[in-house]
Scaffold this motif. Structure first.
Motif, PDB file in Angstrom:
ATOM      1  N   SER A  57     -16.119  58.334-142.506  1.00  0.00           N
ATOM      2  CA  SER A  57     -16.609  58.611-141.163  1.00  0.00           C
ATOM      3  C   SER A  57     -17.441  57.446-140.634  1.00  0.00           C
ATOM      4  O   SER A  57     -17.327  57.077-139.454  1.00  0.00           O
ATOM      5  CB  SER A  57     -17.448  59.889-141.168  1.00  0.00           C
ATOM      6  N   THR A  58     -18.263  56.854-141.499  1.00  0.00           N
ATOM      7  CA  THR A  58     -19.081  55.703-141.094  1.00  0.00           C
ATOM      8  C   THR A  58     -18.206  54.520-140.728  1.00  0.00           C
ATOM      9  O   THR A  58     -18.423  53.857-139.703  1.00  0.00           O
ATOM     10  CB  THR A  58     -20.049  55.312-142.222  1.00  0.00           C
ATOM     11  N   LEU A  59     -17.202  54.250-141.554  1.00  0.00           N
ATOM     12  CA  LEU A  59     -16.291  53.136-141.282  1.00  0.00           C
ATOM     13  C   LEU A  59     -15.542  53.365-139.978  1.00  0.00           C
ATOM     14  O   LEU A  59     -15.402  52.451-139.153  1.00  0.00           O
ATOM     15  CB  LEU A  59     -15.307  52.970-142.443  1.00  0.00           C
ATOM     16  N   LYS A  60     -15.094  54.590-139.757  1.00  0.00           N
ATOM     17  CA  LYS A  60     -14.351  54.910-138.543  1.00  0.00           C
ATOM     18  C   LYS A  60     -15.212  54.677-137.307  1.00  0.00           C
ATOM     19  O   LYS A  60     -14.755  54.087-136.320  1.00  0.00           O
ATOM     20  CB  LYS A  60     -13.887  56.365-138.579  1.00  0.00           C
ATOM     21  N   GLY A  61     -16.460  55.112-137.339  1.00  0.00           N
ATOM     22  CA  GLY A  61     -17.345  54.937-136.195  1.00  0.00           C
ATOM     23  C   GLY A  61     -17.584  53.477-135.868  1.00  0.00           C
ATOM     24  O   GLY A  61     -17.588  53.078-134.694  1.00  0.00           O
ATOM     25  N   ARG A  62     -17.743  52.656-136.894  1.00  0.00           N
ATOM     26  CA  ARG A  62     -17.986  51.232-136.656  1.00  0.00           C
ATOM     27  C   ARG A  62     -16.722  50.516-136.179  1.00  0.00           C
ATOM     28  O   ARG A  62     -16.799  49.577-135.390  1.00  0.00           O
ATOM     29  CB  ARG A  62     -18.524  50.587-137.923  1.00  0.00           C
ATOM     30  N   LEU A  63     -15.572  50.965-136.656  1.00  0.00           N
ATOM     31  CA  LEU A  63     -14.328  50.381-136.168  1.00  0.00           C
ATOM     32  C   LEU A  63     -14.103  50.705-134.707  1.00  0.00           C
ATOM     33  O   LEU A  63     -13.647  49.855-133.927  1.00  0.00           O
ATOM     34  CB  LEU A  63     -13.145  50.899-137.010  1.00  0.00           C
ATOM     35  N   GLU A  64     -14.427  51.925-134.295  1.00  0.00           N
ATOM     36  CA  GLU A  64     -14.254  52.322-132.892  1.00  0.00           C
ATOM     37  C   GLU A  64     -15.094  51.467-131.955  1.00  0.00           C
ATOM     38  O   GLU A  64     -14.695  51.202-130.819  1.00  0.00           O
ATOM     39  CB  GLU A  64     -14.610  53.803-132.723  1.00  0.00           C
ATOM     40  N   GLU A  65     -16.261  51.034-132.418  1.00  0.00           N
ATOM     41  CA  GLU A  65     -17.127  50.202-131.580  1.00  0.00           C
ATOM     42  C   GLU A  65     -16.496  48.857-131.259  1.00  0.00           C
ATOM     43  O   GLU A  65     -16.854  48.218-130.260  1.00  0.00           O
ATOM     44  CB  GLU A  65     -18.473  49.983-132.282  1.00  0.00           C
ATOM     45  N   ASN A  66     -15.536  48.407-132.083  1.00  0.00           N
ATOM     46  CA  ASN A  66     -14.941  47.087-131.906  1.00  0.00           C
ATOM     47  C   ASN A  66     -13.688  47.102-131.039  1.00  0.00           C
ATOM     48  O   ASN A  66     -13.145  46.038-130.734  1.00  0.00           O
ATOM     49  CB  ASN A  66     -14.592  46.494-133.278  1.00  0.00           C
ATOM     50  N   LEU A  67     -13.224  48.288-130.659  1.00  0.00           N
ATOM     51  CA  LEU A  67     -12.008  48.369-129.857  1.00  0.00           C
ATOM     52  C   LEU A  67     -12.281  48.031-128.393  1.00  0.00           C
ATOM     53  O   LEU A  67     -13.317  48.404-127.854  1.00  0.00           O
ATOM     54  CB  LEU A  67     -11.403  49.768-129.958  1.00  0.00           C
ATOM     55  N   THR A  68     -11.343  47.348-127.766  1.00  0.00           N
ATOM     56  CA  THR A  68     -11.430  47.021-126.343  1.00  0.00           C
ATOM     57  C   THR A  68     -10.074  47.259-125.692  1.00  0.00           C
ATOM     58  O   THR A  68      -9.039  47.126-126.360  1.00  0.00           O
ATOM     59  CB  THR A  68     -11.833  45.550-126.124  1.00  0.00           C
ATOM     60  N   PRO A  69     -10.039  47.601-124.402  1.00  0.00           N
ATOM     61  CA  PRO A  69     -11.187  47.963-123.567  1.00  0.00           C
ATOM     62  C   PRO A  69     -11.586  49.409-123.811  1.00  0.00           C
ATOM     63  O   PRO A  69     -10.885  50.141-124.514  1.00  0.00           O
ATOM     64  CB  PRO A  69     -10.638  47.776-122.157  1.00  0.00           C
ATOM     65  N   LYS A  70     -12.697  49.825-123.223  1.00  0.00           N
ATOM     66  CA  LYS A  70     -13.099  51.224-123.292  1.00  0.00           C
ATOM     67  C   LYS A  70     -12.403  52.001-122.173  1.00  0.00           C
ATOM     68  O   LYS A  70     -12.182  51.470-121.086  1.00  0.00           O
ATOM     69  CB  LYS A  70     -14.618  51.370-123.133  1.00  0.00           C
ATOM     70  N   PRO A  71     -12.019  53.250-122.415  1.00  0.00           N
ATOM     71  CA  PRO A  71     -11.363  54.043-121.354  1.00  0.00           C
ATOM     72  C   PRO A  71     -12.332  54.362-120.226  1.00  0.00           C
ATOM     73  O   PRO A  71     -13.547  54.150-120.347  1.00  0.00           O
ATOM     74  CB  PRO A  71     -10.927  55.306-122.101  1.00  0.00           C
ATOM     75  N   ASN A  72     -11.791  54.865-119.126  1.00  0.00           N
ATOM     76  CA  ASN A  72     -12.642  55.265-118.006  1.00  0.00           C
ATOM     77  C   ASN A  72     -13.671  56.294-118.433  1.00  0.00           C
ATOM     78  O   ASN A  72     -13.392  57.164-119.260  1.00  0.00           O
ATOM     79  CB  ASN A  72     -11.797  55.836-116.857  1.00  0.00           C
TER      80      ASN A  72
END
Length: 776
Positions: A57-72
């Motif tokens: 869960s921790t790894l998943k949360g940190r990976l999500e922070e690196n995704l671009t772009p963010k949705p509306n």
């Protein structure tokens, strides 16, 4: 990549229900061209059964922070800003008009699937995972399309996280090696800990900082290499090797000492650019003053201020701490606008360099006129004009001398009683010297220059139709900071003299009815030391921040002890025909702030204080007592219109409002703050507290502090709007009382009395506070 197409569902759903969802509603389908899909976000699946759910869960949360772009952005599953963008036509003139503001400021342009670089995001996920020790990670993705909306699913296949088996600091023949070996035991790279690239970078910075403290000025963290060997016998283990790079420049390996310290206190970059003069890096012709070379042809500064501010001396081994301390202390003098530091090698054979301080002074003198309008919850509105003059180098030693004169008026604009208007005029002079002037030695290694402060002020206050007061204050003391979080202020002597200039017959008649009113106009002589201590980390970007201020006032304690003053036994002592005040007062203000989201936070405050008269006083002077209510206190009650205890101020036999004050104070505040849109913020708050008397007062029954103090706590709550324009924050808080301590015990909670439809109830219970800045 594979695209999974899913059949569109029936469009027979009532479109109006989903109107604000933007693309979610039927009316918005037309805004998407053929082949376009609204990007609604990404989902990451961690494919690894060997790690715990928490780790996954921790790894998943940190990976999500690196995704671009963010949705509306969305609110309760809807996308109102996207909807506003879609329905607003293009402005006739780009960048101007209401349409432009609605479409591009309020609205939000749709984020489309075509804006998402899925291959790039997959590589980002792979690189981040491997940097955290999940070697040989593989990533893939699928795109799911449904009803013109698209979501990307990423799968991250990781193995077990690699741990460090051993950490070796490889020695060599350089002087640097010995320093690195000495701090190897404090390394953040530890056996058994996970491999983490961020930790490795931190370790390189740690080594660099240590070397900078020991003369290696030209060293860089890039000169350190940390190698990881995964060929060790144990599975999922890496062996770490920390060493100096082979191609490290020779200059980076040398320890430097200070040769000469040269100060330019009147440096102007424009003069240098314009060719009016060149910086004389050859110091042979310069005159030395107090072990420093001062280039000040206009003799604008006393050289001693630089001797006290600078930590480098000739022959010292360079270290970063003294470097930064010197720069910070020069800035904290308050007389320099820009501070620049340069190092020039003067003796390469012996590793020496000269240090140059290029200081651009601020204008020494300035005059500022301020005019402001104000209103408060005590039914006063008015204006104030201030004329301020400052000299930042009064005696050539960076002494700040300030003078100000002001005039103000406050007009009673509401309320049930005649509060009368208030006119104030006054003047103040302050001198702040950047050193401690005392018969004892005071040394500090703080980045902030300690100060000796002296002030003298006078105010004439006219409460029309009632009385006029004169207030004279003088103080002398010290201000110093241990660091950016801890501050001390000691006033060795703080003297206040209050005397009435006139008491009208109207007010005298009211004093005859209620003798407590006479305390406002009685002569007061208050003197003694005061001390305050402040701790705060609110300037940091942490999730949890704190603020604490403690205050102690010891008025007349030494004089009372020496003279044997004892008013209770008829031995009252006078100075100049006026009894001096003797009391002990302490107050403590504790605040806690917690960020609970990117745009929201919770702020809490707890204030407690007590003032005890003794010796030459039976009562605390009115000007030193506590009060509650108003825009920065318990906002459901008007300023100074609450307490003490269960005393009911409505029973006073007087024709006008009387400020309530007492000797004990307890107050608590809780506030939720959220940003609605850019400069617009909202708040929901609750306040509780009261004030009490130390001794019984026949004129105010129920005011003394007792075991039933909990039953006398007032409670209020409300909502607020804050308009934050960066340089100014305008606050509007609407509050109502939930618990009123001066009602009968069974009727103090007012929740069942709320009647918003009643005009009379609203007038009596809804309190609007208009103020500048946050309440705490």
């Amino acid at each position: 990549m594979s695209i999974k197409s899913i059949k569109k569902t029936s469009l027979s759903i009532i479109c109006g229900v989903f109107l604000l969802s933007g693309i979610n509603s039927c009316s918005n389908m037309k805004y998407l061209k053929e082949g376009e899909y609204l990007y609604t976000g990404a989902d990451i699946k961690i494919a690894n059964d060997t790690i715990s759910k928490k780790e996954s869960s921790t790894l998943k949360g940190r990976l999500e922070e690196n995704l671009t772009p963010k949705p509306n952005s969305s609110f309760l599953g809807l996308r109102p800003r996207l909807y506003i963008y879609n329905i607003t036509k293009e402005p006739k003139v780009k960048g101007k008009g209401l349409r432009n503001w609605l479409k591009y400021k309020i609205g939000e342009e749709p984020v489309l699937l075509s804006d998402v670089d899925r291959e790039f995001n997959a590589k980002i996920l792979k690189n981040y995972s491997e940097n955290k020790g999940y070697f040989n990670t593989k990533t893939s993705y699928d795109t799911i399309v449904k009803n013109k909306k698209a979501e990307v699913e990423y799968e991250v296949k990781t193995g077990s996280r690699y741990l460090m088996s051993d950490v070796h600091f490889v020695p060599d023949s350089t002087a640097i090696s010995d320093y690195v070996q000495n701090i190897a035991s404090k390394s953040v790279l530890k056996k058994g800990r996970p491999f983490d690239l961020d930790v490795i970078k931190f370790e390189r910075e740690r080594i660099n900082n240590h070397l900078k403290e020991n003369g290696f000025y030209y060293f860089s963290p890039d000169n350190i290499i940390v190698q990881a060997d995964s060929t060790v016998t144990n599975k999922n283990k890496v062996e770490m090797f920390v060493k100096l790079k082979d191609n490290t420049p020779n200059l980076s390996k040398q320890q430097f000492t200070i040769d000469k310290v040269v100060v330019f206190p009147d440096y102007n970059i424009e003069d240098v650019k314009g060719g009016k003069y060149n910086i004389p890096y050859n110091t042979d012709s310069l005159e030395i003053v107090d072990n420093l070379y001062i280039v000040d042809p206009k003799n604008r500064f006393n050289p001693k201020i630089f001797d006290r501010a600078l930590y480098f001396n000739r022959g010292d081994l360079y270290n970063r701490t003294d470097h930064n301390l010197s720069l910070n202390r020069l800035i904290s003098l308050g007389v320099f606008k820009f501070v620049k530091n340069e190092f020039k090698i003067s003796d390469s054979a012996n590793n020496k360099f000269d240090t140059y301080y290029l200081l651009t002074p601020r204008p020494f003198k300035s005059l500022r006129l301020e005019a402001l309008a104000k209103q408060n919850s005590a039914n006063y509105a008015g204006s104030e004009v201030n004329l301020n003059w400052i000299h930042r180098n009064a005696f050539k030693g960076a002494e700040q001398f300030k003078m100000s004169v002001y005039g103000a008026f406050d007009v009673a604009v509401g309320g049930q009683r005649d509060a009368n208007n208030i006119i104030r005029v006054g003047a103040k002079a302050e001198l702040s010297i950047p050193r401690i002037i005392a018969p004892f030695q005071f040394n500090t290694s703080s980045a902030f220059v300690p100060r000796t402060n002296a002030s003298l002020s006078y105010e004439f206050q006219n409460r029309t139709q009632l009385y006029t007061l004169q207030n004279l204050n003088a103080s002398f003391g010290y201000l110093w900071k241990e660091n950016e979080r801890k501050e001390h202020e000691l006033k060795v002597m703080d003297i206040t003299y209050v005397a009435p200039a006139n008491i009208t017959e109207k007010y005298q008649e009211q004093i005859d009815k209620n003798p407590s009113l006479g305390r406002v106009t009685e002569k007061q002589l208050i003197f003694g030391p005061t001390y305050s201590y402040t701790y705060t980390n609110t300037a940091s970007q942490k999730t949890n921040t704190y603020y604490y201020k403690g205050f102690l006032d010891l008025a007349g304690n030494v004089t009372g002890l020496v003279t044997g003053a004892d008013v209770k036994n008829g031995n009252e002592k006078l100075i100049g025909g006026i009894p001096f005040s003797q009391f002990l007062k302490t107050e403590h203000d504790l605040r806690y702030y917690r960020k609970i989201g990117e745009n929201s936070s919770i702020a809490t405050r707890l204030i407690g204080g007590v003032a005890i008269p003794y010796g030459n006083s039976e009562l605390i002077p009115f000007s030193r007592q506590f009060s509650v209510g108003g825009g920065n206190s318990i906002r459901a009650f008007r300023a100074r219109n609450l307490g003490p205890g269960s005393y009911d101020p409505r029973t006073e036999d007087t024709d006008f409002f009387f400020d309530q004050a007492a000797d004990i104070k307890l107050e608590a505040n809780l506030e939720y703050r959220a940003n609605i849109y850019k400069f617009l913020n909202a708040a929901v708050f609750a306040d509780a507290g009261n004030i009490w008397l130390v001794n019984e007062d026949a004129q105010r029954p129920g005011g003394k502090f007792s075991k039933d103090w909990v039953k006398e706590i007032a409670v209020g709550a409300g909502v607020g709007l804050r308009l934050d324009f960066n340089i100014l924050l305008l606050r509007l808080d609407l509050a109502m009382p939930l618990r009123v301590p001066y009602y009968e015990e069974g009727e103090r909670w007012r929740l069942n009395q709320i009647d918003f439809g009643s005009k009379e109830w609203r007038q009596d219970n809804l309190i609007l506070n208009i103020a500048i800045g946050y309440p705490f």
